[in-house]
Each structure stands twice: as structure tokens, then as C-alpha cells.
Scaffold this motif. Structure first.
Motif, PDB file in Angstrom:
ATOM      1  N   GLY A  54      40.790 -38.535  50.131  1.00  0.00           N
ATOM      2  CA  GLY A  54      42.109 -39.124  49.904  1.00  0.00           C
ATOM      3  C   GLY A  54      42.017 -40.551  49.399  1.00  0.00           C
ATOM      4  N   ALA A  55      41.117 -41.346  49.986  1.00  0.00           N
ATOM      5  CA  ALA A  55      40.933 -42.736  49.558  1.00  0.00           C
ATOM      6  C   ALA A  55      40.409 -42.800  48.125  1.00  0.00           C
ATOM      7  CB  ALA A  55      39.967 -43.443  50.503  1.00  0.00           C
ATOM      8  N   PHE A  56      39.530 -41.867  47.779  1.00  0.00           N
ATOM      9  CA  PHE A  56      38.989 -41.828  46.420  1.00  0.00           C
ATOM     10  C   PHE A  56      40.081 -41.497  45.407  1.00  0.00           C
ATOM     11  CE2 PHE A  56      37.139 -39.378  42.897  1.00  0.00           C
ATOM     12  CZ  PHE A  56      36.228 -40.300  42.403  1.00  0.00           C
ATOM     13  N   ILE A  57      40.933 -40.524  45.723  1.00  0.00           N
ATOM     14  CA  ILE A  57      42.021 -40.139  44.827  1.00  0.00           C
ATOM     15  C   ILE A  57      43.011 -41.287  44.648  1.00  0.00           C
ATOM     16  CG2 ILE A  57      43.982 -38.573  44.510  1.00  0.00           C
ATOM     17  CD1 ILE A  57      42.392 -36.441  45.980  1.00  0.00           C
ATOM     18  N   SER A  58      43.278 -42.028  45.732  1.00  0.00           N
ATOM     19  CA  SER A  58      44.276 -43.107  45.681  1.00  0.00           C
ATOM     20  C   SER A  58      43.876 -44.237  44.741  1.00  0.00           C
ATOM     21  CB  SER A  58      44.524 -43.672  47.085  1.00  0.00           C
ATOM     22  OG  SER A  58      43.360 -44.329  47.578  1.00  0.00           O
ATOM     23  N   ARG A  59      42.596 -44.339  44.396  1.00  0.00           N
ATOM     24  CA  ARG A  59      42.137 -45.389  43.477  1.00  0.00           C
ATOM     25  C   ARG A  59      42.692 -45.201  42.068  1.00  0.00           C
ATOM     26  NH1 ARG A  59      35.673 -45.553  45.049  1.00  0.00           N
ATOM     27  NH2 ARG A  59      35.932 -46.187  47.237  1.00  0.00           N
ATOM     28  N   ILE A  60      43.158 -43.984  41.787  1.00  0.00           N
ATOM     29  CA  ILE A  60      43.728 -43.714  40.464  1.00  0.00           C
ATOM     30  C   ILE A  60      44.952 -44.594  40.230  1.00  0.00           C
ATOM     31  CG2 ILE A  60      44.786 -41.922  39.014  1.00  0.00           C
ATOM     32  CD1 ILE A  60      43.163 -39.859  40.573  1.00  0.00           C
ATOM     33  N   TRP A  61      45.696 -44.857  41.315  1.00  0.00           N
ATOM     34  CA  TRP A  61      46.930 -45.654  41.223  1.00  0.00           C
ATOM     35  C   TRP A  61      46.562 -47.136  41.242  1.00  0.00           C
ATOM     36  CZ3 TRP A  61      51.637 -43.507  40.319  1.00  0.00           C
ATOM     37  CH2 TRP A  61      52.752 -44.352  40.388  1.00  0.00           C
ATOM     38  N   ILE A  62      46.644 -47.789  40.096  1.00  0.00           N
ATOM     39  CA  ILE A  62      46.177 -49.178  39.991  1.00  0.00           C
ATOM     40  C   ILE A  62      47.290 -50.207  40.212  1.00  0.00           C
ATOM     41  CG2 ILE A  62      44.292 -48.537  38.441  1.00  0.00           C
ATOM     42  CD1 ILE A  62      46.039 -49.447  36.097  1.00  0.00           C
ATOM     43  N   TRP A  63      48.548 -49.740  40.346  1.00  0.00           N
ATOM     44  CA  TRP A  63      49.665 -50.660  40.499  1.00  0.00           C
ATOM     45  C   TRP A  63      49.945 -50.934  41.980  1.00  0.00           C
ATOM     46  CZ3 TRP A  63      49.664 -46.234  37.502  1.00  0.00           C
ATOM     47  CH2 TRP A  63      49.599 -46.441  36.112  1.00  0.00           C
ATOM     48  N   ASP A  64      50.581 -52.067  42.259  1.00  0.00           N
ATOM     49  CA  ASP A  64      50.911 -52.423  43.637  1.00  0.00           C
ATOM     50  C   ASP A  64      52.129 -51.652  44.136  1.00  0.00           C
ATOM     51  OD1 ASP A  64      48.823 -54.209  43.865  1.00  0.00           O
ATOM     52  OD2 ASP A  64      50.008 -55.893  43.092  1.00  0.00           O
ATOM     53  N   TRP A  65      53.143 -51.483  43.225  1.00  0.00           N
ATOM     54  CA  TRP A  65      54.339 -50.767  43.645  1.00  0.00           C
ATOM     55  C   TRP A  65      54.032 -49.274  43.840  1.00  0.00           C
ATOM     56  CZ3 TRP A  65      56.036 -46.840  40.425  1.00  0.00           C
ATOM     57  CH2 TRP A  65      55.536 -46.856  39.108  1.00  0.00           C
ATOM     58  N   GLY A  66      54.489 -48.752  44.945  1.00  0.00           N
ATOM     59  CA  GLY A  66      54.291 -47.338  45.259  1.00  0.00           C
ATOM     60  C   GLY A  66      52.887 -46.999  45.735  1.00  0.00           C
ATOM     61  N   LYS A  67      52.076 -48.054  45.949  1.00  0.00           N
ATOM     62  CA  LYS A  67      50.683 -47.823  46.334  1.00  0.00           C
ATOM     63  C   LYS A  67      50.587 -47.087  47.674  1.00  0.00           C
ATOM     64  CE  LYS A  67      46.178 -48.503  45.900  1.00  0.00           C
ATOM     65  NZ  LYS A  67      45.386 -47.915  44.800  1.00  0.00           N
ATOM     66  N   GLU A  68      51.396 -47.517  48.635  1.00  0.00           N
ATOM     67  CA  GLU A  68      51.341 -46.914  49.966  1.00  0.00           C
ATOM     68  C   GLU A  68      51.755 -45.443  49.937  1.00  0.00           C
ATOM     69  OE1 GLU A  68      53.279 -47.595  54.418  1.00  0.00           O
ATOM     70  OE2 GLU A  68      53.391 -49.187  52.914  1.00  0.00           O
ATOM     71  N   THR A  69      52.823 -45.174  49.170  1.00  0.00           N
ATOM     72  CA  THR A  69      53.295 -43.792  49.063  1.00  0.00           C
ATOM     73  C   THR A  69      52.245 -42.905  48.408  1.00  0.00           C
ATOM     74  OG1 THR A  69      55.585 -44.536  48.863  1.00  0.00           O
ATOM     75  CG2 THR A  69      55.094 -42.298  48.106  1.00  0.00           C
ATOM     76  N   PHE A  70      51.655 -43.410  47.321  1.00  0.00           N
ATOM     77  CA  PHE A  70      50.642 -42.624  46.615  1.00  0.00           C
ATOM     78  C   PHE A  70      49.411 -42.400  47.487  1.00  0.00           C
ATOM     79  CE2 PHE A  70      47.144 -41.892  43.638  1.00  0.00           C
ATOM     80  CZ  PHE A  70      47.698 -40.914  42.819  1.00  0.00           C
ATOM     81  N   THR A  71      49.057 -43.398  48.300  1.00  0.00           N
ATOM     82  CA  THR A  71      47.916 -43.256  49.207  1.00  0.00           C
ATOM     83  C   THR A  71      48.162 -42.164  50.235  1.00  0.00           C
ATOM     84  OG1 THR A  71      47.321 -45.602  48.949  1.00  0.00           O
ATOM     85  CG2 THR A  71      46.441 -44.445  50.880  1.00  0.00           C
ATOM     86  N   THR A  72      49.398 -42.125  50.757  1.00  0.00           N
ATOM     87  CA  THR A  72      49.757 -41.091  51.731  1.00  0.00           C
ATOM     88  C   THR A  72      49.669 -39.709  51.104  1.00  0.00           C
ATOM     89  OG1 THR A  72      51.268 -42.603  52.871  1.00  0.00           O
ATOM     90  CG2 THR A  72      51.564 -40.244  53.274  1.00  0.00           C
ATOM     91  N   ILE A  73      50.236 -39.590  49.891  1.00  0.00           N
ATOM     92  CA  ILE A  73      50.185 -38.313  49.172  1.00  0.00           C
ATOM     93  C   ILE A  73      48.739 -37.914  48.880  1.00  0.00           C
ATOM     94  CG2 ILE A  73      50.784 -37.115  47.024  1.00  0.00           C
ATOM     95  CD1 ILE A  73      53.313 -38.854  46.930  1.00  0.00           C
ATOM     96  N   SER A  74      47.937 -38.901  48.502  1.00  0.00           N
ATOM     97  CA  SER A  74      46.527 -38.639  48.177  1.00  0.00           C
ATOM     98  C   SER A  74      45.758 -38.145  49.395  1.00  0.00           C
ATOM     99  CB  SER A  74      45.870 -39.920  47.644  1.00  0.00           C
ATOM    100  OG  SER A  74      46.480 -40.333  46.444  1.00  0.00           O
ATOM    101  N   THR A  75      46.075 -38.704  50.559  1.00  0.00           N
ATOM    102  CA  THR A  75      45.408 -38.275  51.791  1.00  0.00           C
ATOM    103  C   THR A  75      45.727 -36.816  52.095  1.00  0.00           C
ATOM    104  OG1 THR A  75      45.507 -40.528  52.699  1.00  0.00           O
ATOM    105  CG2 THR A  75      45.138 -38.718  54.261  1.00  0.00           C
ATOM    106  N   VAL A  76      47.006 -36.440  51.905  1.00  0.00           N
ATOM    107  CA  VAL A  76      47.415 -35.049  52.133  1.00  0.00           C
ATOM    108  C   VAL A  76      46.715 -34.121  51.146  1.00  0.00           C
ATOM    109  CG1 VAL A  76      49.344 -33.424  52.071  1.00  0.00           C
ATOM    110  CG2 VAL A  76      49.648 -35.691  53.091  1.00  0.00           C
ATOM    111  N   ILE A  77      46.727 -34.521  49.876  1.00  0.00           N
ATOM    112  CA  ILE A  77      46.089 -33.702  48.843  1.00  0.00           C
ATOM    113  C   ILE A  77      44.577 -33.637  49.069  1.00  0.00           C
ATOM    114  CG2 ILE A  77      45.571 -33.540  46.379  1.00  0.00           C
ATOM    115  CD1 ILE A  77      48.345 -34.655  45.828  1.00  0.00           C
ATOM    116  N   GLY A  78      43.998 -34.776  49.504  1.00  0.00           N
ATOM    117  CA  GLY A  78      42.567 -34.799  49.793  1.00  0.00           C
ATOM    118  C   GLY A  78      42.205 -33.814  50.893  1.00  0.00           C
ATOM    119  N   GLY A  79      43.050 -33.765  51.925  1.00  0.00           N
ATOM    120  CA  GLY A  79      42.829 -32.798  52.997  1.00  0.00           C
ATOM    121  C   GLY A  79      42.935 -31.376  52.498  1.00  0.00           C
ATOM    122  N   LEU A  80      43.919 -31.138  51.607  1.00  0.00           N
ATOM    123  CA  LEU A  80      44.101 -29.796  51.042  1.00  0.00           C
ATOM    124  C   LEU A  80      42.901 -29.395  50.196  1.00  0.00           C
ATOM    125  CD1 LEU A  80      45.905 -27.334  50.538  1.00  0.00           C
ATOM    126  CD2 LEU A  80      46.909 -28.566  48.598  1.00  0.00           C
TER     127      LEU A  80
END
Length: 251
Positions: A54-80
Motif C-alpha cells: 500500500g505504501a509503495f502504491i501511494s508513492r504514485i500520488w505526488i501531490w499534497d492534496w488528497g494524499k491521505e485519501t489516496f494512501t488509504t485507498i492504496s492500503t486497501v488495494i495493496g491488501g487486495l
């Protein structure tokens, strides 16, 4: 297709009683141990890796806005991702390593269903059955990964990700059923012929695999019983399909 999927699922209803009637439980001891140990190894590792993916996927998002939301989504997708890949590896490993033990079980069930105890099919040794299992499941593992990776990427697209989840499940089910059917087919067909036969009866493979995957969602008991019941169910329907094919050919 739908009819065959239903038939593949219904075959499980008589699997437990058939195993008991033919006194086959002793043949499943080693495969059940293989399933249990493999499940602990794969899913234990998967649990620890989900956050990292999930942390690796979240690096794709380089912007500050929406970073937390994208990280949460990435963690879920990473688990999947870890769960899906874990399921893929689990089923192909146990089916490949269990091939020499499942083939004799399939043979006894076929003899019971057909009433023919004479060996009119291909004779194979323990090592040949193991190599066949590794070859079939290695091929299926590669094909499944090629189909699964694009479907996982679709998880990032709203609405479409719902359909990708269904397709992921069906792909998993098909290749699980494929492996279970091949324990019977290896006595009748060579590698390429078996592959063609399963493609012609993909509904039976999917139906068998649907219950296979659902069994894995049952803690401990599901992992232990999944092979005995799924192989028995697959064998009954594969033998029926073989008999129908032979009857049509001889008509």
C-alpha cells in the motif's frame, strides 16, 4: 455455460458422502498437511506485506492534496493485491504438489462411477504425475497472473472496479477448477488435449472453482477440506463429461 457452472457447484453436495463411502479420507492426509502448511506460509507473509504494498502504491500520488485519501485507498488495494496473489500462489502450489496423491483418488472415484476397474487409460508413475501437476499449474499460474494484473489495475477506476472484482473471482475459479479436473484428465489425455477439454467445459471448471475459492474464506477448516471435496466434485463431473464425449464419438 450457466448450466455447467451450476452442475459444477452441485457436485459438491454429494462429495463428502462419496469420500466416506469409498473410504478415501486416508489418501487426503498428506495433501491436507500440504494445504495447511502452505496456507500458513503464504497468508502469514501476505498479512505482513499488505501495508508495504500500500505504501509503495501511494508513492504514485505526488501531490499534497488528497494524499491521505489516496494512501488509504492504496492500503486497501495493496491488501487486495496481496490476498489475490496469495490465493493464486496457494491453489497452484497445493494442486501441483498434491497431484501424485490426488490422481489415485480420482482413479478410484472414476472406477466406482463407471464400474470399470480395468486400466484402459494412460499409466503414469508418481514422478510423472508430479511433473504433470507442476507443468499444468505452472502454465495456469502464468496465464492467471497475465489476466489478473490488468484487472487489479482497474481497481483504481470507480464503477469499473465492481466488474473487475467479479472477473477476478471468475478467473480464480476457472483455474482452480482446471487444476482439479486435470487429476482425472491426466489419465486420458496428454497436456494439450487436456487444456482443450477444459476450455470446452469451462463452465464445469468455473463452478468447481467457485466453491473452491469460497472454501478458502472459511478459517482453518476450509483450507484443510478444500482439496478432498473439490477434487471429488471435479472428478464426478469430469467423468460424466468424458462419458458423454465418448458416447457422442461412438454414436
Amino acid at each position: 455455460m450457466i448450466k455447467n457452472i451450476t452442475l459444477g457447484i452441485k457436485a459438491y453436495f454429494g462429495a463428502f458422502s462419496l469420500i466416506s463411502k469409498l473410504k478415501l479420507w486416508k489418501y487426503f492426509t498428506i495433501p491436507m498437511i500440504i494445504s495447511f502448511i502452505t496456507a500458513i506460509a503464504i497468508f502469514g507473509s501476505a498479512y505482513g506485506l499488505s501495508d508495504n504494498v500500500g505504501a509503495f502504491i501511494s508513492r504514485i500520488w505526488i501531490w499534497d492534496w488528497g494524499k491521505e485519501t489516496f494512501t488509504t485507498i492504496s492500503t486497501v488495494i495493496g491488501g487486495l493485491v496481496i490476498i489475490v496473489i496469495g490465493l493464486i500462489l496457494f491453489k497452484h502450489i497445493i494442486m501441483a504438489l498434491s497431484a501424485p496423491f490426488m490422481s489415485p483418488v480420482s482413479e478410484k472415484i472414476e472406477a466406482h462411477l463407471t464400474g470399470n476397474t480395468a486400466h484402459t487409460h494412460r499409466n503414469t508413475t508418481f514422478s510423472q504425475q508430479l511433473w504433470r501437476g507442476i507443468r499444468i499449474n505452472g502454465r495456469n499460474l502464468l496465464m492467471e497472473l497475465l489476466l489478473t494484473i490488468p484487472l487489479l489495475l482497474l481497481k483504481f477506476i470507480p464503477v469499473i472496479n465492481i466488474f473487475s472484482t467479479i472477473l477476478l473471482f471468475l478467473v480464480q475459479a476457472y483455474y482452480a477448477g482446471f487444476g482439479n479436473m486435470d487429476y482425472t484428465l491426466e489419465r486420458h489425455f496428454k497436456y494439450q488435449q487436456s487444456t482443450a477439454f477444459v476450455r470446452q467445459h469451462r463452465g464445469l471448471a468455473i463452478g468447481n472453482g467457485v466453491v473452491f475459492i469460497l472454501f478458502l474464506l472459511i478459517p482453518v477448516i476450509g483450507v484443510i477440506l478444500v482439496l478432498p471435496l473439490s477434487v471429488t466434485a471435479a472428478t464426478t463431473k469430469t467423468v460424466e463429461a468424458l462419458q458423454l464425449k465418448n458416447n457422442i464419438r461412438n454414436a
